[in-house]
Design an enzyme around this catalytic site. Sequence first.
Site, PDB file in Angstrom:
ATOM      1  N   HIS A 188      64.509   5.991  28.361  1.00 50.11           N
ATOM      2  CA  HIS A 188      64.003   6.808  27.261  1.00 50.11           C
ATOM      3  C   HIS A 188      62.485   6.839  27.295  1.00 50.11           C
ATOM      4  O   HIS A 188      61.832   5.923  27.780  1.00 50.11           O
ATOM      5  CB  HIS A 188      64.539   6.362  25.899  1.00 50.11           C
ATOM      6  CG  HIS A 188      64.118   4.998  25.415  1.00 50.11           C
ATOM      7  ND1 HIS A 188      64.199   3.860  26.163  1.00 50.11           N
ATOM      8  CD2 HIS A 188      63.638   4.605  24.208  1.00 50.11           C
ATOM      9  CE1 HIS A 188      63.793   2.818  25.448  1.00 50.11           C
ATOM     10  NE2 HIS A 188      63.439   3.255  24.264  1.00 50.11           N
ATOM     11  N   HIS A 229      62.390  -2.896  13.896  1.00 50.04           N
ATOM     12  CA  HIS A 229      63.808  -2.587  14.098  1.00 50.04           C
ATOM     13  C   HIS A 229      64.337  -3.085  15.442  1.00 50.04           C
ATOM     14  O   HIS A 229      65.548  -3.243  15.612  1.00 50.04           O
ATOM     15  CB  HIS A 229      64.046  -1.080  13.976  1.00 50.04           C
ATOM     16  CG  HIS A 229      63.407  -0.259  15.061  1.00 50.04           C
ATOM     17  ND1 HIS A 229      62.083   0.139  15.015  1.00 50.04           N
ATOM     18  CD2 HIS A 229      63.909   0.242  16.218  1.00 50.04           C
ATOM     19  CE1 HIS A 229      61.799   0.847  16.096  1.00 50.04           C
ATOM     20  NE2 HIS A 229      62.878   0.934  16.848  1.00 50.04           N
TER      21      HIS A 229
END
Length: 300
Positions: A166, A102
């Site tokens: 993140h 992805h």
Amino acid sequence: MGRSEPATGVTARVEAAFDRARAFVRDYDPELVVLFGPDHYNGFFYDMMPPFCIGAAAESVGDYGMPKGALPVDADAARSLAREVLAAGVDIAISERMQVDHGFTQPLELLLGAIDTVPVVPVFINCVAEPLSPVARIRLLGEAIGRGAVALDKRVLLIGSGGLSHDPPVPQFAGAPPAVAERLIAGRNPTAEERAVREARVVDAVGAFAAGMSDLMPLNPEWDTALLDVLASGDLEQIDAWPNDWFVEQAGHSSHEVRTWIAAYAALGSAGRYEVETSFYEAIPEWIAGFGLTTARSLT
């Protein structure tokens, strides 16, 4: 994205940012996309982990609801860019059977409508599998790719695909249990059932993080926006002094995905001065990421 619903209004603001980016792409009408992307142990493993790899052919593994199948890779352009990078003294691998996840397919879907609308050259940058190259090498890689893209004499759209701050539950090889270590070394495309279990585990971790019930590192909006300011400035050489550990300490293990941003902006800067036209940022805990979306255009 698509697995966890953010707070009220966030999706609309993100979609508005994508609308601006899609308009930018339509206006430019690219003939080729050079896409810098990461991998999440879906296509690259420790049996042979290159710091960088250009795909002369590539196929999507179809994770997180993305379509499976071949990307329309411009093999001649890929090999030309690889030669340019090697001539610049930056070692790079080339793959005639790249597997992408992805990190590559989401931006193609979101910005171009599908993974097969425009010829593409995928450039993998290792962002998770330690040890990582010094960040200065990322800038040099991007600059070499940029010079090669100019020589192609086409309208080339550069995309850097990766999160900002993140720290998601991506396994680390150091200290991993034997079964996990073996998966990170040998690797294979998981079955649909195995992939569903892995993705559900991530979604559960995201839910706990958004609820404030996680020991994962918090997002760092200050770090994110400072990085975006540096990229917009065009003064990328200052990034060379940033040590790898500093990224992790400030913004989490997966903040190294900003390497794709650095490469894309360095590639753009190799053609001369550039200007950021649109810039969007929001910390989105429900997506366990500092989310940014920028567009920039060469002024030369």
